[in-house]
Scaffold this motif. Structure first.
Motif, PDB file in Angstrom:
ATOM      1  N   UNK A 190       0.322  -1.705  -0.279  1.00 40.03           N
ATOM      2  CA  UNK A 190      -0.244  -0.112   0.334  1.00 40.03           C
ATOM      3  C   UNK A 190       0.948   1.362   0.049  1.00 40.03           C
ATOM      4  N   UNK A 191       2.042   1.184   0.694  1.00 36.49           N
ATOM      5  CA  UNK A 191       2.933   2.695   0.710  1.00 36.49           C
ATOM      6  C   UNK A 191       3.343   2.668  -1.033  1.00 36.49           C
ATOM      7  N   UNK A 194       0.682   4.634  -2.576  1.00 35.80           N
ATOM      8  CA  UNK A 194       1.093   5.860  -2.039  1.00 35.80           C
ATOM      9  C   UNK A 194       1.746   6.423  -2.271  1.00 35.80           C
ATOM     10  N   UNK A 195       3.214   6.059  -1.997  1.00 32.34           N
ATOM     11  CA  UNK A 195       4.474   6.849  -2.431  1.00 32.34           C
ATOM     12  C   UNK A 195       4.157   7.296  -4.313  1.00 32.34           C
ATOM     13  N   UNK A 199      -0.115   8.766  -8.237  1.00 33.54           N
ATOM     14  CA  UNK A 199      -1.532   8.118  -6.738  1.00 33.54           C
ATOM     15  C   UNK A 199      -2.530   9.537  -6.633  1.00 33.54           C
TER      16      UNK A 199
ATOM     17  N   UNK B 212      12.319   8.529   0.307  1.00 35.31           N
ATOM     18  CA  UNK B 212      11.454   7.011   0.308  1.00 35.31           C
ATOM     19  C   UNK B 212      11.641   5.557  -0.497  1.00 35.31           C
ATOM     20  N   UNK B 216      11.366   2.039   1.450  1.00 37.15           N
ATOM     21  CA  UNK B 216      11.014   0.823   1.140  1.00 37.15           C
ATOM     22  C   UNK B 216      12.053  -0.383   0.686  1.00 37.15           C
ATOM     23  N   UNK B 219      13.054  -1.462   4.322  1.00 38.29           N
ATOM     24  CA  UNK B 219      11.493  -2.349   5.120  1.00 38.29           C
ATOM     25  C   UNK B 219      11.556  -4.073   4.380  1.00 38.29           C
ATOM     26  N   UNK B 249      -1.721  10.043   5.967  1.00 36.71           N
ATOM     27  CA  UNK B 249      -3.917   9.635   5.181  1.00 36.71           C
ATOM     28  C   UNK B 249      -4.119   8.556   6.599  1.00 36.71           C
ATOM     29  N   UNK B 251      -4.349   5.770   4.600  1.00 41.25           N
ATOM     30  CA  UNK B 251      -3.462   4.673   4.980  1.00 41.25           C
ATOM     31  C   UNK B 251      -2.785   4.213   5.715  1.00 41.25           C
TER      32      UNK B 251
END
Lengths: 401, 401
Positions: A190-191, A194-195, A199, B212, B216, B219, B249, B251
């Motif tokens: 999901x991230x 959204x990143x 989006x 970002x 990712x 993670x 947000x 999410x």
């Protein structure tokens, strides 16, 4: 988003005001479905299929749409779910983009797509919409509800919230709730969406579609849906030839496995709406069967009204690991259900149910044959007793932990 | 990038022109290292540690830098790698950003960082640079080379390319080459970095850092480094309270596991250079021990010149699964090496060697104690025989498949 809807899909309108569990109401919503076979006069041969995150209602080919469905090998005349014998309904989940109302649909109040104004969707809403659809089609009792992956959660929720609607259940590679590994994977998917700057808080369009975010999400999905073991044998360390490599930069694709991920993701991204993906993915993290009764998931399983169940899982599944299927079977048995747990040695991981018909076919066919032979003479005393009141209207006081 | 270098790290200059396996030459490059304990007069008590992708040379505290190192519990006086007995050198990999020359270093030819102009780096180059460093420190024979994760690949490459340099080996959670699952994970990590607009073809700076993308990537790394089983017990379905949730947000983060991923990634992203990450990550996909001799990896293992080896792995490791450690031990034994394979039941996955000292400590300490007792009287006939010629200068004709 109409291009996502298979051509022979039909629709059931939900009630004019359809309440959403976490708040809000949907107006003018609909559920897309397809069906196979014919209901018997005895009204006891209908099977409902509820799906994983992405499939449409087109589970298999039929006269109205001869293109293969997502469960083509499992469903049809003479197949494991034999449509010469069974009347089968497959619904597209509420919140999806394959015909059912979801975040990509037009909000009648504004004339614009809901996008993130769509109410916070839960598995329970998907279950309620599926149950409404079945009843709207004149079916007040299902011989079986079959749920794969997220659909297994939907099926459990339907059993809890609509006792009396189904007398048996096939749960495939599913769970009573998500555990941290799968939450972590989905959170990262999901991230990634959204990143993606495209989006844009949900306000994308076809020209500016969050393609790279969806590609990353889908690639991560494929990594978690399959198994390392399968890939070792299938791809090993095979390299791409120069023509197959990505031309973007020196860190582009070099191995067959990278090309496999790329082509899988490429087929998916423009065929699924990113906001719908976010909503349905989040549903799975939120769902906990225990919520239905205000108790633990294990206690909730023991309260489901069912006669028989078959619980299938795969040893190489990392997303819905086998002990989660064992938990379902054990919990159902604790409530007196004749629940069979069948762990399968498929090497294909979570996705095995889509491809390993050799293992899943006989298991499902055997259960359904048994059901025809023994289980269709009406409700057992146990399920009748439990079915008196639906889960969400009961007091949970007796089993709150 | 000097802030990435631990304060007591020292340096060895590589030869003025250091050749790179896939082409090119590095000028004025250096290797960062730290050391513990003292070499004996007999010159037979030195251990080399080569690391995974991200660690610096600061494996443990010492007088020059009392801050805990990345292997603090394993290395020091009286610890499993007992620096009262052993002289230990840990090198930062060539291509890293913790002091050794890498893509973030200044190219003396231009006065600017190399970025993507850094030559295509291989595990073999990292091994050659580590071997050069050891010899430059006056060590012509290592009692043992220890490699974790990527470092295990470096160690195997060093053994192949520099026979005679080490007489024993501890391989931890490593492999002779990468298999498709780990290639897929790393490919997706690299893609996430490259998709971040701030990466900008490698031309980022601190103000516009590809945060970002690195988040990712990290993670996804953490998801693959740990195990689902550990997380089930540690996090379950624990939720964050309102204050802990992301405010971005609807999410955003809700579960403890999401916060854990976020904080892990947050600690990493600005402490590691993204281009260095890309180069080192790609090294692991490319590496195949068989390349050293132009034969299969199994055949290559049998040609390594070693007396003893200990191969450790963890049953819950999905990135370097246990059968890859078994393969190393079996292959070494086929060449006559006294190789012990010890599978450990750690729940912590690939990262277990960093945290599960209860299991790894005794295993490593026992091997080293045995080495002191039996193995330090010089080379065995076997390893002497194999050590005549380094792998990359031999003809591979005899074992090409």
């Amino acid at each position: 988003m109409s291009e996502f809807i298979p051509p022979a899909t039909r629709f059931i309108d939900l009630p004019a005001a359809f309440p959403i569990k976490r708040g809000g109401v949907l107006h003018g919503a609909r559920i897309a479905y397809e069906s196979w076979g014919k209901p018997q006069d005895t009204h006891d041969n209908t099977i409902l299929i509820v799906t994983g995150l992405s499939p449409s209602a087109h589970a298999a080919s039929h006269d109205g749409d001869p293109t293969p469905g997502w469960w083509e090998e499992m469903l049809g005349p003479g197949k494991p779910i034999d449509t010469d014998l069974w009347h089968v309904i497959c619904v597209n989940s509420l919140g999806s983009c394959n015909g059912s109302t979801g975040p990509a649909s037009i909000d009648p109040a504004t004339g614009c797509p809901y996008r993130l104004e769509f109410p916070e969707l839960s598995i329970e809403d998907i279950a309620d919409a599926a149950a409404f659809t079945v009843r709207a089609l004149g079916i007040d009792r299902l011989a079986c509800v079959i749920g794969n992956s997220m659909g297994g959660m939907t099926a459990l929720s339907l059993l809890a919230r609509h006792p009396g609607l189904a007398s048996s259940h096939i749960s495939i590679s599913s769970a009573v709730h998500a555990l941290p590994f799968s939450i972590a994977v989905r959170s990262l998917q999901r991230e990634a969406i959204r990143l993606d700057p495209h989006w844009n808080g949900g306000h994308y369009d076809h020209a500016r579609y969050p393609e790279s975010g969806m590609m990353t999400a889908r690639k991560l999905g494929v990594i978690s849906y399959r198994s390392a073991l399968e890939w070792d044998g299938r791809f090993g360390r095979l390299r791409l030839d120069a023509a197959q490599r990505g031309q973007d930069d020196s860190f582009g694709r070099e191995f067959e496995i990278e090309s496999y991920l790329e082509s899988h993701a490429r087929r998916f991204v423009r065929s699924f709406d990113p906001n719908c993906y976010l909503y349905l993915s989040r549903c799975m993290d939120w769902f906990d069967l225990g919520d239905a009764y205000g108790c633990s998931a294990d206690q909730a399983l023991a309260r489901l009204s069912l006669d028989r169940a078959l619980v299938l899982g795969v040893s190489s599944d990392v997303l819905f690991p086998l002990n989660q299927q064992r938990q379902i079977a054990v919990g159902l048995r604790a409530g007196g259900v004749d629940a069979k747990f069948l762990p399968l040695e498929s090497p294909q991981g979570h996705d095995a149910f889509l491809v390993d018909t050799d293992r899943f076919g006989p298991a499902v066919a055997g259960f359904l044959a048994d059901l025809r032979q023994h289980g269709m003479a009406g409700w057992s005393p146990l399920s009748r007793m439990k079915a008196i009141q639906p889960a969400h209207r009961r007091s949970g006081a007796a089993c709150i932990q």
